[in-house]
Write an enzyme that holds these catalytic residues in place. Structure first.
Site, mmCIF file in Angstrom:
data_model
loop_
_atom_site.group_PDB
_atom_site.id
_atom_site.type_symbol
_atom_site.label_atom_id
_atom_site.label_comp_id
_atom_site.label_asym_id
_atom_site.label_seq_id
_atom_site.Cartn_x
_atom_site.Cartn_y
_atom_site.Cartn_z
ATOM 1 N N GLY A 1 0.803 -1.223 0.000
ATOM 2 C CA GLY A 1 0.000 0.000 0.000
ATOM 3 C C GLY A 1 0.832 1.267 0.000
ATOM 4 O O GLY A 1 0.634 2.151 -0.827
ATOM 5 N N ASN B 1 8.702 5.880 4.954
ATOM 6 C CA ASN B 1 10.058 6.441 4.982
ATOM 7 C C ASN B 1 10.062 7.840 5.597
ATOM 8 O O ASN B 1 9.212 8.665 5.282
ATOM 9 C CB ASN B 1 10.610 6.559 3.558
ATOM 10 C CG ASN B 1 10.307 5.345 2.737
ATOM 11 O OD1 ASN B 1 10.726 4.251 3.079
ATOM 12 N ND2 ASN B 1 9.530 5.514 1.679
ATOM 13 N N HIS C 1 -2.275 6.163 8.384
ATOM 14 C CA HIS C 1 -1.398 5.092 8.874
ATOM 15 C C HIS C 1 0.078 5.466 8.693
ATOM 16 O O HIS C 1 0.864 5.384 9.639
ATOM 17 C CB HIS C 1 -1.727 3.793 8.132
ATOM 18 C CG HIS C 1 -0.918 2.610 8.566
ATOM 19 N ND1 HIS C 1 -1.372 1.695 9.487
ATOM 20 C CD2 HIS C 1 0.322 2.207 8.224
ATOM 21 C CE1 HIS C 1 -0.448 0.777 9.682
ATOM 22 N NE2 HIS C 1 0.600 1.055 8.925
ATOM 23 N N GLU C 2 0.450 5.869 7.502
ATOM 24 C CA GLU C 2 1.867 6.179 7.256
ATOM 25 C C GLU C 2 2.291 7.393 8.070
ATOM 26 O O GLU C 2 3.394 7.439 8.600
ATOM 27 C CB GLU C 2 2.143 6.405 5.771
ATOM 28 C CG GLU C 2 1.704 5.262 4.841
ATOM 29 C CD GLU C 2 2.121 3.880 5.278
ATOM 30 O OE1 GLU C 2 3.183 3.731 5.908
ATOM 31 O OE2 GLU C 2 1.376 2.917 5.010
ATOM 32 N N HIS D 1 2.946 6.479 11.643
ATOM 33 C CA HIS D 1 4.215 5.760 11.817
ATOM 34 C C HIS D 1 5.354 6.705 12.196
ATOM 35 O O HIS D 1 6.367 6.258 12.728
ATOM 36 C CB HIS D 1 4.613 5.063 10.514
ATOM 37 C CG HIS D 1 4.180 3.624 10.426
ATOM 38 N ND1 HIS D 1 4.306 2.735 11.459
ATOM 39 C CD2 HIS D 1 3.660 2.904 9.394
ATOM 40 C CE1 HIS D 1 3.867 1.536 11.077
ATOM 41 N NE2 HIS D 1 3.461 1.616 9.831
ATOM 42 N N GLU E 1 3.445 -2.034 13.749
ATOM 43 C CA GLU E 1 2.300 -2.212 12.842
ATOM 44 C C GLU E 1 0.974 -2.375 13.584
ATOM 45 O O GLU E 1 -0.015 -1.740 13.227
ATOM 46 C CB GLU E 1 2.549 -3.371 11.882
ATOM 47 C CG GLU E 1 3.699 -3.130 10.900
ATOM 48 C CD GLU E 1 3.584 -1.849 10.084
ATOM 49 O OE1 GLU E 1 2.498 -1.244 10.052
ATOM 50 O OE2 GLU E 1 4.601 -1.422 9.488
HETATM 51 N N1 B3K Z 1 5.714 -0.593 6.677
HETATM 52 C C1 B3K Z 1 5.189 -0.756 5.343
HETATM 53 C C2 B3K Z 1 5.128 -2.167 4.887
HETATM 54 C C3 B3K Z 1 6.388 -2.714 4.378
HETATM 55 C C4 B3K Z 1 6.143 -4.059 3.764
HETATM 56 C C5 B3K Z 1 7.404 -4.738 3.380
HETATM 57 N N2 B3K Z 1 7.136 -5.966 2.665
HETATM 58 C C6 B3K Z 1 3.852 -0.138 5.202
HETATM 59 C C7 B3K Z 1 3.068 0.008 6.422
HETATM 60 O O1 B3K Z 1 2.743 -0.910 7.134
HETATM 61 O O2 B3K Z 1 2.754 1.121 6.732
HETATM 62 ZN ZN ZN Z 2 2.378 0.173 8.849
#
Ligand code: B3K
Ligand code: ZN
Length: 868
Positions: free
Chosen positions: A260, A264, A296-297, A300, A319
């Site tokens: 999705g 970063n 969500h991002e 994070h 997560e």
């Molecule tokens: N952290 C990423 C997912 C990475 C998946 C690697 N195969 C997206 C997320 O959970 O926000």
């Molecule tokens: Zn995530």
């Protein structure tokens, strides 16, 4: 296969022998030969003099230590060991990679015309040799050099500090990220984009520039993403007291992406599916998905980036917690009940199925071969349920105090799930000792409840038993600490206050034993219990409700979720009894009282339309399959279809009246408007099975002024096998074949086509100009939809569906193992089907197993499945 892939175990964690405090990267970008120079400031943390770096799929050009060429090293398939390390030093490594040939979309690759990266979990090791583990945190400085015309935007994490011109029409930009981070949070993007700009002033008054980069021509599809980002920033300040920490936040939408989106630091890379939307191209579901994923991002940044994971076994630390946060965000902005219902459907459907499959694992796995295989519904969604249970046990206030303590203790470091639970425990004083088992025990607990009313004593007893069956990964199971939320109603629908041993008690019972009885006093008449309210724990509930009790709860339960759940339990009873009827050659039958209960909900003027739509949505074939050890694909499909048709006929007048009353002249994405469309389209999905269905569906398609109603009409034509299906499909394809993302909805309709010719049509569809197996979105839409969402055709006795799946997975094994490994999931559950089908599926698994170049993603799953 060449080497047998090796498993890693959680118990073997060791702190690193070296760390890297600063990393200076220089990328000289070319399609086929990109040179990466990585200068690391290495710190020795132990006596070891060998530095073992991770690395694969690239060529090593040079190694230097403190400016001197170094030749004392060994190169292997998985990395580079540098010998005779002189303690702390400056290490320079030059590598070369080929972004254009990188079809696995991990590391540095090209998506359309742009360069981009994906490093989580272990993709950075495809860029340079490095300590590619989340507990090594360095400050990154990144210089990107590329052709100025083709790649006017050169992006990386942090703040843009310098830029300049280079030879041969090239230019460069230097980025500095002040926050130490693990390599998996590194990102680079180079390309030509349209940019949507805005800004946000944080609560402490800092101005943050917000930039969303989209393919040229797509600017009119980026607004909703920007609104969602601003809402996320505001919400995280208000609900969690968390503020953004850089001067710029960038999001880039790319078309080729394995999942999705990716969080970063300061530079999120997104699958364009979760950025681009306007009323002509995106459905309401897409809009809500964008809001959730942008949130969500963004969330994070604190739960994932500021506090990251010590090792990948701890993935749920970031997560599960971030899913919980995004669910709360969506619930605070929209309808809490509808959000909860949709999240619970995911747990009860695909997550329970994963728990029961050969891939069963705890939310904190103990053994991993390929980390990418563990970005699962268990780690994410069940992980979020585990956080939610703590929230239930502690309450919002103490939970937030736990969050504050967690950040006080762990900000800027790599932490464990245990650290999180300890912070919650220490901040609240709530004992979570037994609760911790949720992190280590896999499988779905079954909670069986029985009740007894004692008229003389005026007591009501609930006896609660819990049992988790053995799973492939874990034979022994222990009783868990289950927060079990209940309410009791008298016959008039009044709530009976809960009292035990003379004291008032709350709604949440702490169930901790294999079996225990709770006795409630002062219960003056036999009550109706509402059990596992809000789905307070991810368990299977068994209680022998009568139809009347469920119908009572559907209209009297105070809590909307409980009303919906009562409706689902009522449907489940009838689905199960009718599957048995059909298997015995009988007919499908539903009581008039049941139909009336659904009529009551449909006609209610007190309930939100969005909620009514959920009550009227039958469980999916997949969810129903999960109720059985041995699945009868055709009988389940038959019963679901006949229940739909029966309800459609019985309720046709009401459905039709509501359908017409909810017509909207203008499209808006306000929650009330979304809810009205949802209900209207659920009505249509029933009416499609009645006499006027053909006309109604065609007319909706013709008159639709938005994608939600267009797709709803097409979906009805598809599921009800209407004659107009073909002409609508053709019209849509003529209109949108230039746009892959919009065509994905069409590919999904081809994938889920219930026609017996579906597979042939799908094979032909792979030649459609908008289709490419190299693009994960296209593959998931067409082929993923067939494997996961077309049970009758996929499981056809001929085995053609399985052979097709095998072929595709073999192809993707070479080009994109991550996508292959997602697609294979339905084949892993072969034990649930009859002997002939099992044999046919096993044939495909065996054929994969024998591949010389089997990727470790598939190796891990195929072996587990064949062992089961
Ligand atoms: N952290 C990423 C997912 C990475 C998946 C690697 N195969 C997206 C997320 O959970 O926000
Ligand atoms: Zn995530």
């Amino acid at each position: 296969m060449a080497h047998t892939p090796q498993a890693k175990y959680r118990k073997d964690y060791q702190a690193p022998s070296f760390t890297i405090s600063d990393l200076e990267l220089t990328f000289n970008l070319f399609d086929k030969e990109t040179t990466v120079t990585a200068v690391s400031t290495v710190k020795q943390l132990s006596d070891s003099t060998s530095l073992v770096l991770d690395g694969e799929s690239m060529s090593l050009k040079e190694v230097q230590i403190n400016g001197e060429v170094w030749s004392d090293y060994q190169l292997t398939d998985t990395g580079l060991t540098i010998n005779a390390m002189p303690g702390d030093c400056e290490l320079t490594i030059v590598t070369q990679v080929n972004p254009e040939e990188n079809s696995a979309l991990e590391g540095l690759y090209k998506s359309g015309g742009a360069f981009c990266t994906q490093c989580e979990a272990e993709g950075f090791r495809r860029i340079t040799y490095y300590l590619d583990r989340p507990d090594v945190l360095a400050k990154f400085t990144t210089t990107v050099i590329a052709d100025k015309n083709e790649y006017p935007y050169l992006l990386s994490n942090g703040n843009r500090v310098e830029e300049g011109e280079a030879e041969s029409g090239r230019h460069w930009v230097k980025w500095q990220d002040p926050h130490p981070k693990p390599a998996y949070l590194f990102a680079l993007v180079a390309g030509d984009f349209d940019v949507l700009r805005d800004d946000y002033v944080t609560k402490s008054g800092r101005k943050v520039d917000l930039e969303i980069f989209v393919d040229k021509g797509n600017l009119d599809r980026a607004n909703h993403a920007m609104v969602s980002l601003i809402n996320s920033m505001k919400w995280d300040e208000e609900r969690f007291n968390l503020e953004y920490d850089l001067d710029i936040y960038m999001i880039v939408a790319v078309d080729f992406f394995n999942m999705g989106a990716m969080e970063n630091k300061g530079l999120n890379v997104f699958n364009s599916k979760y950025v681009l939307a306007n009323d002509q191209t995106a459905t309401d579901t897409d809009y809500l998905g964008i809001e959730a994923v942008i949130g969500h991002e963004y969330f994070h940044n604190w739960t994932g980036n500021r506090v990251t994971c010590r090792d990948w076994f701890q993935l749920s630390l970031k997560e599960g917690l971030t899913v919980f946060r995004d669910q709360e965000f969506s619930s605070d902005l929209g309808s809490r009940a509808v959000n909860r219902i949709n999240n619970v459907r995911i747990i009860r459907g695909p997550q329970f199925a994963e728990d029961a499959s050969p891939m069963s694992h705890p939310i904190r796995p103990d053994k991993v071969i390929e980390m990418n295989n563990f970005y699962t519904l268990t780690v994410y969604e069940k992980g979020s349920e585990v956080i939610r249970m703590m929230h239930t046990l502690l309450g919002e206030k103490a939970f937030q105090q736990g969050m504050t303590l967690y950040f006080e203790r762990h900000d800027g470091t790599a932490a464990t799930c245990e650290d999180f639970v300890s912070a919650m425990e220490d901040a609240s004083g709530v004992d979570l000792k037994q609760f911790r088992l949720w992190y280590s025990q896999s499988g779905t607990p079954k909670v069986t409840v029985s009740s007894e009313y004692n008229q003389d004593e005026k007591t009501y007893s609930l006896t609660i038993m819990q049992l988790t069956s053995p799973t492939l990964d874990q034979k022994e199971k222990q009783p868990l600490h289950i927060p079990f939320d209940i309410e009791l109603y008298d016959q008039l629908g009044h709530v009976i206050p809960l009292q035990c041993n003379g004291l008032k008690v709350g709604n949440v019972l702490n169930v901790t034993q294999e079996q225990e009885t709770f006795v409630f006093e002062n219960v003056t008449s036999k009550p109706v219990p509402s059990l596992l309210r809000e789905f307070s724990a991810p368990v299977i509930l068994e209680y022998d409700y009568s139809d009347d009790e469920l119908i009572f709860l559907m209209s009297h339960a105070q809590n909307e979720f409980a009303r919906w759940d009562a409706g689902q339990m009522l449907l489940a009873k009838y689905i199960k009894s009718n599957v048995a009827n059909v298997q015995n050659g009988g007919a499908v039958n539903i009581e008039a009282t049941v139909v009336d209960a659904f009529r009551g909900v449909l006609l209610s003027d007190k309930l939100e339309p969005a909620f009514i739509a959920e009550v009227l949505s039958l469980p999916s074939h997949n969810e129903v399959s999960g109720w059985y050890e041995a699945v009868d694909v055709d009988a389940i499909a038959d019963v679901l279809k006949q229940i739909k048709v029966t309800l459609a006929k019985e309720l046709s007048d009401e459905l039709s009246a509501i359908y017409y009353s909810l017509n909207q002249s203008e499209y808006t994405i306000e929650h009330s408007a979304i809810g009205q469309r949802a209900l209207r389209n659920v009505c249509l999905s029933y009416l499609a099975h009645t006499d006027g269905g053909e006309t109604l569906v065609s007319a909706q398609y013709e008159n639709s002024n938005n994608m939600t109603d267009t797709i709803a009409a097409m979906n009805c034509a598809n599921m009800a096998k209407l004659k107009c299906r073909e002409s609508l499909m053709e019209d849509y394809s003529n209109k949108w074949s230039h746009d892959g993302l919009v065509m994905d909805k069409w590919f999904t309709l081809q994938g889920t086509n219930p026609s017996s010719d579906a597979l042939n049509i799908i094979k032909k569809t792979m030649d459609h100009s908008a289709f490419s197996i190299k693009n994960p979105n296209r593959t998931r839409s067409l082929i993923g939809a067939f494997l996961n969402g077309n049970p009758v055709q996929f499981h056809d006795k001929s085995g053609e569906g399985y052979r097709f799946a095998g072929e595709i997975i073999r192809e993707l094994n070479s080009s994109n193992p991550q996508v292959a490994s997602r697609l294979i999931d339905p084949l892993l559950k072969y034990r649930k089907y009859d002997a002939e089908r099992q044999a046919l599926i096993k044939e495909q698994l065996e054929s994969l197993k024998s591949l010389d170049n089997l990727a470790k993603d598939l190796y891990e799953k195929v072996n587990k499945a064949l062992e089961s």
